[in-house]
Design a protein around this motif. Structure first.
Motif, mmCIF file in Angstrom:
data_model
loop_
_atom_site.group_PDB
_atom_site.id
_atom_site.type_symbol
_atom_site.label_atom_id
_atom_site.label_comp_id
_atom_site.label_asym_id
_atom_site.label_seq_id
_atom_site.Cartn_x
_atom_site.Cartn_y
_atom_site.Cartn_z
ATOM 1 N N ASN A 270 108.830 6.223 -100.969
ATOM 2 C CA ASN A 270 108.160 5.489 -102.038
ATOM 3 C C ASN A 270 106.692 5.238 -101.740
ATOM 4 O O ASN A 270 105.893 5.036 -102.664
ATOM 5 C CB ASN A 270 108.884 4.157 -102.275
ATOM 6 N N ARG A 273 104.331 7.774 -103.353
ATOM 7 C CA ARG A 273 104.237 7.869 -104.815
ATOM 8 C C ARG A 273 102.777 7.802 -105.247
ATOM 9 O O ARG A 273 101.977 7.076 -104.646
ATOM 10 C CB ARG A 273 104.984 6.709 -105.476
ATOM 11 N N ARG A 276 104.296 4.883 -110.662
ATOM 12 C CA ARG A 276 105.671 4.464 -110.918
ATOM 13 C C ARG A 276 105.906 4.473 -112.418
ATOM 14 O O ARG A 276 105.025 4.087 -113.192
ATOM 15 C CB ARG A 276 105.941 3.062 -110.345
ATOM 16 N N TYR A 337 104.319 -1.624 -105.835
ATOM 17 C CA TYR A 337 105.509 -2.082 -106.546
ATOM 18 C C TYR A 337 105.285 -3.436 -107.212
ATOM 19 O O TYR A 337 105.784 -3.682 -108.322
ATOM 20 C CB TYR A 337 106.696 -2.169 -105.585
#
Length: 398
Positions: A270, A273, A276, A337
């Protein structure tokens, strides 16, 4: 019977090594060397001069390698790898190169030539083993020095790697030397093979995890501090060890998994990335007018773009059991995130507010029951209740 004993005695005399035999062969070698020096002194001088230049050149190259290693103690590239290998060049090997050149050019006698060939073979093979070991270990270190966490993980494994590489290259060197000297090495190779198989079977789990750790360090599917997901586990890498990897899950506990088992899984990194993606599925009631439904995709796009998100698509997806279904997809501009989570919340609340303002009713699961009359017509579940008439009993109760 006496003839057999005589034959055995003659054979024993032939193969026995006595001090007199050694002294005789040494004396013979000395005499042949003196005769050779007297008969080929000019060729020997020329060969010695050329050999001296070569030895001095090799010594200078070795000195450069040592100075290079002192200036750059940490290996970071091919120059450092070869520099350290050159610095490990043995002086005996350089001398034997010179002796080999002299022997070949000056037509040395058989005894001298055999001695030089034997020593040169030993020196060359073991020097090659030293170079191979240093190059392999240097490549391993150079591959990990650019990554501080990789170097930390390799530190615990480097001792074992050095032992394995040293044993392998010098075992091969010993076999090559013995084979060049005319020794039958078939039994030795078979013994080493059987021993290697036994050790491999006994420690196959350890070696599998060790090679998996090296694969993680070299291939870098993830690094310490990366956030990864596999199976149903998500967390951040805390440590990559010799046998296992430690992962701190988002729920707080530490999870330990063997390196081989971890690499056998599909891993989502993650941390790597670049964005998202979020998706909302929204259902509106069947009573929503078609004209309003046609406006919903553009309305969703407007809401997403108003919150600085990258709009992907929005549209009608199907007729649900109790709703007309729409969906909207959008991307967060960064992989963070927390930012993605807050942005998704803001977009969702904005959709709810806009639908309420525009009078668009979001559906929820409903079910209507109809009752059939005897003639088959439908009767509403809550028919109109007939009023109750009060009956006058003419005062009978008095």
């Amino acid at each position: 019977m006496s003839n057999v004993n005589a034959a055995v005695a003659n054979t024993a005399d032939t193969v026995s090594v006595t001090p007199q035999l050694i002294a005789g062969q040494a004396r013979r070698l000395w005499i042949d060397s003196i005769d050779w020096l007297q008969g080929h002194w000019l060729q020997i001088l020329v060969a010695v001069a050329v050999a001296t230049i070569i030895v001095l050149a090799l010594a200078a190259l070795k000195s450069w390698g040592k100075r290079y290693c002192e200036r750059q103690p940490v290996i970071t590239g091919w120059s450092g790898v070869f520099g350290r290998a050159i610095a490990r060049t043995n002086s005996f090997f350089m001398v034997m190169i010179a002796a080999k050149l002299v022997e070949g050019y000056a037509d040395a006698p058989a005894a001298v030539s055999a001695t030089v060939n034997f020593l040169f073979t030993v020196a060359a093979v073991f020097q090659a083993a030293i170079w191979v070991r240093e190059i392999v270990l240097g490549m391993v270190e150079a591959r990990t020095q650019t990554d501080r966490h990789g170097a930390e993980a390799l530190g615990t494994a480097m001792g074992l790697i050095r032992l394995l590489v040293t044993f392998a290259v010098f075992a091969i060197a010993l076999i090559v030397v013995l084979d060049n000297l005319g020794v039958n090495v078939t039994g030795l190779v078979a013994g080493l093979g059987v021993g290697g198989i036994a050790i491999g079977l006994a420690a196959q789990g350890i070696f599998a995890d060790l090679f998996a750790a090296l694969s993680i360090i070299f291939d870098k599917p993830f690094r310490r501090g990366d956030s990864i997901s596999y199976d149903t586990t998500s967390g951040s890498i805390e440590e990559i060890g010799l046998k296992s990897t430690r992962i701190r899950s988002f729920q707080g506990e530490e999870r330990i998994i063997s390196n081989k088992q971890l690499l056998d899984k599909e891993i989502q990194n993650n941390t790597k990335r670049d964005h998202r993606r979020a998706k909302f599925v929204i259902g509106v009631t069947y009573q929503t007018p078609p004209e309003t439904c046609a406006r919903i995709p553009a309305l969703l796009q407007e809401i997403v773009e108003a919150h600085d998100k990258s709009f992907v698509r929005a549209g009608f997806t199907g007729f649900g059991a109790s709703s007309l279904d729409f969906e909207v997809e959008f991307d967060s501009p960064t992989a963070d995130y927390a930012s993605f989570y807050d942005g998704r919340t803001a977009v969702g609340i904005a959709i709810l507010k806009r639908f309420n303002d525009d009078g668009i009713e979001i559906a929820y699961p409903t079910q209507t029951t109809f009752t059939a009359a005897p003639d088959g017509t439908l009767v509403m579940p809550y028919p109109q209740v007939q009023p109750v008439r009060q009956i006058d009993d003419g005062g009978a109760g008095d």
